[in-house]
Design an enzyme around this catalytic site. Structure first.
Site, PDB file in Angstrom:
ATOM      1  N   GLU A   5      -3.325  -2.517   6.229  1.00  0.00           N
ATOM      2  CA  GLU A   5      -2.700  -2.971   5.178  1.00  0.00           C
ATOM      3  C   GLU A   5      -1.739  -3.878   5.794  1.00  0.00           C
ATOM      4  O   GLU A   5      -0.425  -4.193   5.713  1.00  0.00           O
ATOM      5  CB  GLU A   5      -1.844  -1.843   4.252  1.00  0.00           C
ATOM      6  N   HIS A  21       0.304   1.944   6.868  1.00  0.00           N
ATOM      7  CA  HIS A  21      -1.317   2.031   6.809  1.00  0.00           C
ATOM      8  C   HIS A  21      -1.949   0.841   7.845  1.00  0.00           C
ATOM      9  O   HIS A  21      -1.485  -0.291   7.527  1.00  0.00           O
ATOM     10  CB  HIS A  21      -1.995   2.137   5.695  1.00  0.00           C
ATOM     11  N   GLU A  70       2.530  -1.207  -4.086  1.00  0.00           N
ATOM     12  CA  GLU A  70       1.032  -1.565  -3.747  1.00  0.00           C
ATOM     13  C   GLU A  70       1.021  -3.197  -4.019  1.00  0.00           C
ATOM     14  O   GLU A  70       0.759  -3.457  -5.159  1.00  0.00           O
ATOM     15  CB  GLU A  70       0.142  -0.871  -4.724  1.00  0.00           C
ATOM     16  N   HIS A 112       2.712  -1.448   0.606  1.00  0.00           N
ATOM     17  CA  HIS A 112       1.445  -0.956   0.875  1.00  0.00           C
ATOM     18  C   HIS A 112       0.535  -2.104   0.120  1.00  0.00           C
ATOM     19  O   HIS A 112       0.783  -2.927  -0.602  1.00  0.00           O
ATOM     20  CB  HIS A 112       1.099   0.243   0.423  1.00  0.00           C
TER      21      HIS A 112
END
EC number: 3.4.19.11
Length: 348
Positions: free
Chosen positions: A116, A113, A318, A259
């Site tokens: 990110e 992404h 994450e 991420h």
């Protein structure tokens, strides 16, 4: 001062580059050393400046920063192997770095992404710290990485989505052919700081053939935009095609996609994960303070596809906490917790 034993392939120029020194500084710390007659096993004194970092994590980390760092790391640490796994929509090479010579293959990636992008800096810094440790004490945060990389080969793809990262950083201007279309997809705004997708408005982590149709229906996003558009079919985007083909050509024991944000570890997929997956996630959690989460209601991601295809360990991590894009000022705090997780992943 550190003491470094000369290894095969070393020269004064190589050592100077590896440790962030000039040749003159290295020679001054080793009076009487003949640079033309270095012997394997000979001890060289490395002065304190040896800890200067190649990877600069003090500002925004884009594609140019990454490619410069990959080249510098390869020069400083000749045992690293670099290459590319494919190209982005706009023809940018997607780099890969290998560290280690072991038969167990592990893969970490970042920046699926665009907003990110801090994950690219985290991975580049991790490679540098591991490489430096291999050349000095052999240890990093209590792990014997020199011995570890004799058993493991780690393949790192720090930036899966380079075009998107450049868009987020504002380096794609109005002169680009796609720019007017991108502004339209972005709701008329020229602020792309929240953009997740690739340059064609496709979310690369919704591009994999793991119940893709279910994810498309769940997302219910009709066309290109900043986030959550799955594309018209699985693997339509060159970046997704590149990482899928790269994964197929290796024999990865474990994959991990970085991420942001949430400080969580996703370790399962539709009960297809191996039996040891939850225990492995708990180990990663202990190493970082992140929370292992059994996720449901999510499909078509890279981790999902890997688990479905190979029934091996796959994780989505994450990193950090807050609102994307996480500010670079948080880098040190994020890295301090994440490095233990990345090291522990090599031991699973």
């Amino acid at each position: 001062m550190n003491r470094y034993p000369i290894q095969a392939g070393d020269s004064i120029a190589v050592l100077a580059g590896r440790f962030g020194l000039s040749v003159a500084e290295l020679m001054a710390a080793n009076p009487g050393m003949d640079p033309r007659r270095l012997r394997i096993g000979q001890t060289v004194i490395i002065p304190p400046r040896a800890h200067a970092s190649i990877v600069d994590t003090s500002g925004a980390y884009g594609y140019g920063s990454l490619m410069s760092d990959v080249a510098a790391l390869e020069m400083a640490y000749p045992f690293l192997q670099t290459g590319m796994i494919g190209q982005s929509v706009m023809g940018r090479a997607i780099p890969v770095i290998r560290i280690g010579s072991g038969c167990k293959e592990v893969h970490y990636n970042g920046a699926f992404h665009a907003n990110e992008w801090i994950t690219s800096a985290l991975l580049a810094k991790f490679v540098e710290d591991c490489a430096r440790a291999c050349c000095t004490s052999g240890h990093l945060r209590g792990y014997d990485v020199k011995a570890l990389f004799e058993r493991v080969s780690l393949y790192v793809v720090p930036m899966v989505n380079p075009d998107g990262v450049e868009l987020v950083h504002g380096t794609l201007g109005a002169g680009e052919a796609l720019y007017a279309q991108l502004v339209q997809w972005n709701g008329g705004s020229c602020d792309f700081s929240g953009w997740k997708a690739n340059i064609r408005g496709v979310d690369l982590n919704d591009q994999f053939p793991a119940f893709w149709e279910t994810e498309r229906a769940r997302r219910d996003v009709p066309g290109p935009g900043p986030r959550d558009f799955t594309g018209e079919a699985p693997l339509t985007e060159p970046e997704a095609q590149a990482i899928e083909a790269f994964t197929r050509c290796r024999d990865f024991h474990l994959v991990m996609a970085l991420h942001t944000q949430g400080q969580e570890i996703y370790w399962n997929y539709r009960d297809l994960e191996p039996q040891e997956a939850e225990a492995a996630a708990i180990r990663l959690g202990r190493a970082s303070g992140y929370v292992p989460v059994k996720l449901s209601g999510s499909d078509a991601g890279y981790k999902d596809w890997f688990i479905q295809e190979y029934r091996r360990l796959g994780f989505t991590v994450e990193a950090g906490d807050g609102v994307n894009p996480l500010p670079i000022e948080q880098f040190d705090a994020i890295y301090e917790r994440l490095i233990g997780l990345l090291l522990e992943g090599l031991q699973l």
